[in-house]
Design an enzyme around this catalytic site. Structure first.
Site, PDB file in Angstrom:
ATOM      1  N   SER A 115       0.913  -1.323  -0.001  1.00  0.00           N
ATOM      2  CA  SER A 115      -0.033  -0.039   0.034  1.00  0.00           C
ATOM      3  C   SER A 115       0.784   1.175   0.085  1.00  0.00           C
ATOM      4  O   SER A 115       0.280   2.458  -0.150  1.00  0.00           O
ATOM      5  CB  SER A 115      -0.905  -0.096   1.242  1.00  0.00           C
ATOM      6  OG  SER A 115      -0.061   0.037   2.579  1.00  0.00           O
TER       7      SER A 115
ATOM      8  N   HIS B 169      -2.914  -3.180  -6.244  1.00  0.00           N
ATOM      9  CA  HIS B 169      -3.367  -2.760  -5.009  1.00  0.00           C
ATOM     10  C   HIS B 169      -4.763  -3.006  -4.653  1.00  0.00           C
ATOM     11  O   HIS B 169      -5.500  -2.119  -5.309  1.00  0.00           O
ATOM     12  CB  HIS B 169      -2.703  -1.170  -4.572  1.00  0.00           C
ATOM     13  CG  HIS B 169      -3.043  -0.804  -3.219  1.00  0.00           C
ATOM     14  ND1 HIS B 169      -3.480   0.397  -2.944  1.00  0.00           N
ATOM     15  CD2 HIS B 169      -3.028  -1.508  -2.000  1.00  0.00           C
ATOM     16  CE1 HIS B 169      -3.791   0.759  -1.647  1.00  0.00           C
ATOM     17  NE2 HIS B 169      -3.472  -0.375  -1.172  1.00  0.00           N
TER      18      HIS B 169
ATOM     19  N   GLU C 145      -5.784  -0.979  -7.938  1.00  0.00           N
ATOM     20  CA  GLU C 145      -4.817  -0.032  -8.504  1.00  0.00           C
ATOM     21  C   GLU C 145      -3.652  -0.732  -9.235  1.00  0.00           C
ATOM     22  O   GLU C 145      -3.104  -1.761  -8.541  1.00  0.00           O
ATOM     23  CB  GLU C 145      -4.127   1.175  -7.474  1.00  0.00           C
ATOM     24  CG  GLU C 145      -4.958   2.127  -6.926  1.00  0.00           C
ATOM     25  CD  GLU C 145      -4.192   3.045  -6.055  1.00  0.00           C
ATOM     26  OE1 GLU C 145      -4.618   4.137  -6.065  1.00  0.00           O
ATOM     27  OE2 GLU C 145      -3.469   2.347  -5.129  1.00  0.00           O
TER      28      GLU C 145
ATOM     29  N   ASN D 228      -4.424   6.338  -1.673  1.00  0.00           N
ATOM     30  CA  ASN D 228      -3.965   6.653  -0.465  1.00  0.00           C
ATOM     31  C   ASN D 228      -3.266   8.070  -0.547  1.00  0.00           C
ATOM     32  O   ASN D 228      -3.232   8.681   0.660  1.00  0.00           O
ATOM     33  CB  ASN D 228      -2.947   5.456   0.122  1.00  0.00           C
ATOM     34  CG  ASN D 228      -3.681   4.311   0.688  1.00  0.00           C
ATOM     35  OD1 ASN D 228      -4.889   4.461   0.874  1.00  0.00           O
ATOM     36  ND2 ASN D 228      -2.864   3.247   0.721  1.00  0.00           N
TER      37      ASN D 228
END
Length: 678
Positions: A422, A443, A455, A493
């Protein structure tokens, strides 16, 4: 068929049976799926006009497409109608054509096999009867609410009168699709049978009529009565309000109100009210943004095509993410082996998988087959057989690189290796690989079964074919892929971190968590940021936050210091206390007033980072950025995404707000590079 002489339809096929029954088959030209574009509708109108003068014994309407009956209206055309200001004309045209079907002086039967959505369901509702196939692919629905409108070609008028208001609103307010059997249970279809017997059943209805149960007819009449229309709207509105605010999503409220006012009118008068209401919604910002999101979703689905060459998936790491990824892949038909150090670490993942399979697979035989596709693999033998290996161990660079060296020694030559990291940069992770071209980030987001986005994380040495295959694989497991650069935090993120950090800073200043969460919910976020931090876990938030703070040259907020036993929801206490899986948010004092700029602090921290990501090429364009943030964070869909929201409020106005926040709170709100290019 002399009445059709001179007509040469491009999309409809005519077949007159010896018994005088006419079969009208839709085969929209040059497409694999039937949708109701204006050309299809106008041809149908011409055919119906001829039938009205010389009616057949009965009319059967069906599709010859393998994909299904009718997928709905052509949404691209409606976007064009919106731009031209002719939405009401298009709605009225569809209503009038379907009303021609309803007024034909002969029985009419729709045969529904495969998908039947939106305008397809509305066309079927205009018929005298409906026959559905018992095939598992048959799904019947009215999903227009997901586009910020509601059924506008007569569906909202006819469905309550056919099946009763409660069942009709359950379909229209949720957009949920029904199987043939479920549709039969509420009276939406009159029979369910094998695909090759559908015509026979339709002929039976034409010759002998349709006899609906007294209970269905009584329910339909009573639930549409004047008294019911005074009582039920209040109940429905309260149910909707628990999930969607009127200011954000006006369609459900407009649907309920229009039915309350016009549910007792003659059909044509009710259609007019429906048309005005839906046209107004279609030209509003919510419908435009939700329609845009529909096209963004279609774009993501098209990435990579269909061929991926993957049949066996090997997952290393049976923690929450790794175990749930493995279970999801098995659910979607892949052979999966799940590896961890000992069986005691794998068993909890298998137990969670069992819960998932029980929820998603109702047929016991199919559930057994699904369960069999997921195998524990302590020894890691599956790695040598796998076409795709997913690494999902803890976030430690040395541990990951050591694992990669072991895996590369046994992998098949064409197998792909991906990491679910991540936060660690992909160039760093893959620095020691022998075959970096077949390495990427994949991800997922937690919970895997609910979050639609994945992702695909790029790095300098990755092959374009690797990205294509991974995009195709994502689609095969019903996930939406977004290719992103391998910088820290990737896309979702990275954009979410400043938003959550600002929430934590506000919390540290003494602003109550409930007030912070309310500001985000008022904007349209699905969950407040304080509750989100607790849900993710303060340990996870601190880990990612530390990496992102270092990336931005900032310090981590003190409130993100992790105390053992107080990591959030999983421990029963974090920033909130948690009881039975729900956050206990202390009530605000009656005289409490949140700071006027609280919502701006949260939202503009996110918007500023979104502009920076776009400028730095984390994604290819603004559409992919908006799609990634919406599907990865739940960012207020009715606003269309961060970049679209900036356009809506105006770049200069947004910059002015950002600079005002900079003056009050400091450099973290300094406009980042990229604003001038918007």
């Amino acid at each position: 068929m002399n009445q059709f002489s001179g007509l040469s339809p491009q999309h409809w096929q005519l077949e007159e049976r010896k018994d005088g029954i006419l079969i009208l088959s839709l085969e929209r030209k040059d497409t694999s799926v039937n949708t109701l574009c204006q050309a299809v509708l106008n041809e149908l109108d011409g055919l119906l006009e001829r039938m009205a003068f010389a009616p057949p014994k009965g009319l059967i309407i069906r599709s010859t497409k393998k994909a299904g009956f009718i997928a709905g209206a052509d949404i691209a055309e409606f976007a064009e109608f919106d731009a031209k200001g002719t939405v009401l004309d298009a709605i009225s045209n569809g209503q009038n054509i379907f009303q021609r079907i309803a007024e034909l002086p002969c029985p009419t039967v729709a045969l529904i096999h495969g998908h039947c959505m939106g305008g397809g369901t509305e066309l079927s509702l205009a018929c005298s009867a409906r026959v559905a196939s018992d095939d598992a692919s048959t799904r019947i629905g009215l999903p227009e609410v997901k586009l910020g409108i509601y059924p506008g070609w007569g569906g909202s008028v006819r469905l309550p009168r056919l099946v009763g208001a409660p069942a009709a609103f359950d379909m229209m307010l949720t957009g949920r699709a029904l199987s043939g059997k479920a549709a039969r249970a509420i009276g939406l279809v009159d029979a369910v049978t094998a695909p090759d017997l559908m015509v026979n059943k339709a002929v039976e209805f034409i010759e002998h009529g349709v006899h609906r149960p007294f209970k269905q007819k009584a329910t339909a009449w009573l639930s549409n009565s004047w008294l019911a229309r005074q009582i039920l709207p209040g109940v429905l509105t309260k149910q909707v309000a628990r999930k969607a605010r009127k200011a954000h999503y006006p369609a459900p409220y407009s649907l309920i109100d229009t039915w309350r006012r016009s549910g007792g009118m003659p059909v044509r008068a009710a259609l007019k009210q429906e048309g005005y209401s839906v046209a107004k919604l279609a030209q509003g910002p919510t419908a435009r943004n939700l329609t845009r999101i529909f096209f963004l979703m279609e774009r993501l689905k098209s990435l990579g095509g269909k061929e991926h060459g993957i049949s066996h998936v090997h997952v290393v790491g049976a923690g929450v993410m790794g175990g749930d990824i493995a279970a999801w892949c098995a659910l979607r038909g892949f052979e999966v082996t799940l590896q961890d150090r000992e069986m005691q670490y794998i068993q909890p993942a298998l137990d969670r998988a069992e819960t998932l399979f029980a929820k998603k697979v109702k047929d016991e035989t199919k559930r057994t087959a699904t369960r069999a596709r997921l195998q524990a693999d302590v020894a890691g033998d599956g790695a040598a057989k796998a076409d795709l290996i997913i690494e999902a161990i803890f976030e430690n660079l040395d541990a990951k690189q050591t694992l990669y060296a072991t895996l590369e020694a046994t992998m098949k030559p064409d197998a792909l290796l991906v990491s679910n990291t991540s936060s660690i940069a992909l160039d760093t992770l893959g620095a020691k690989l022998s075959h970096p071209a077949r390495f990427a980030g994949l991800h997922y987001f937690n919970p895997v079964a609910m979050m639609p986005l994945v992702e695909i994380v790029r790095h300098a040495g990755m092959a374009a074919e690797t990205e294509r295959r991974l995009a195709a694989f994502c689609r095969s497991i019903d996930k939406l892929p977004v290719p992103v650069a391998g910088t820290p935090g990737f896309l979702v993120n990275r954009i979410l971190a400043p938003y959550m950090q600002e929430a934590i800073l506000a919390f540290s200043e003494g602003i109550p968590g409930r007030a912070i969460d309310k500001a985000a919910l008022d904007f349209g976020m699905p969950m407040g940021p304080i509750e989100l931090v607790d849900t993710v876990g303060l340990d996870v938030a601190a880990s990612v936050g530390k990496i992102m703070a270092e990336f931005h040259g900032q310090t981590l907020p003190d409130a993100l210091q992790v105390t053992p036993g107080k990591r959030g929801k999983k421990d029963g206490e974090g920033l909130y206390k948690w009881v039975d899986g729900k956050a206990v948010k202390p009530e605000l004092p009656k005289d409490y007033k949140a700071p006027d700029d609280l919502q701006d602090r949260l939202v503009f921290a996110l918007l500023n980072e979104a502009v920076s990501c776009l400028h730095q090429g984390v994604v290819a364009d603004a559409e992919l950025l908006d799609a990634g943030v919406i599907f990865g964070t739940g960012f207020a869909p009715f606003r269309g995404g961060p970049i679209e929201h900036i356009k809506a409020i105006g770049r200069d106005a947004a910059l002015a707000t950002l600079k005002s926040l900079e003056g009050k709170y400091g450099a973290r709100f300094t406009p980042k590079a990229g604003w001038d290019a918007l």
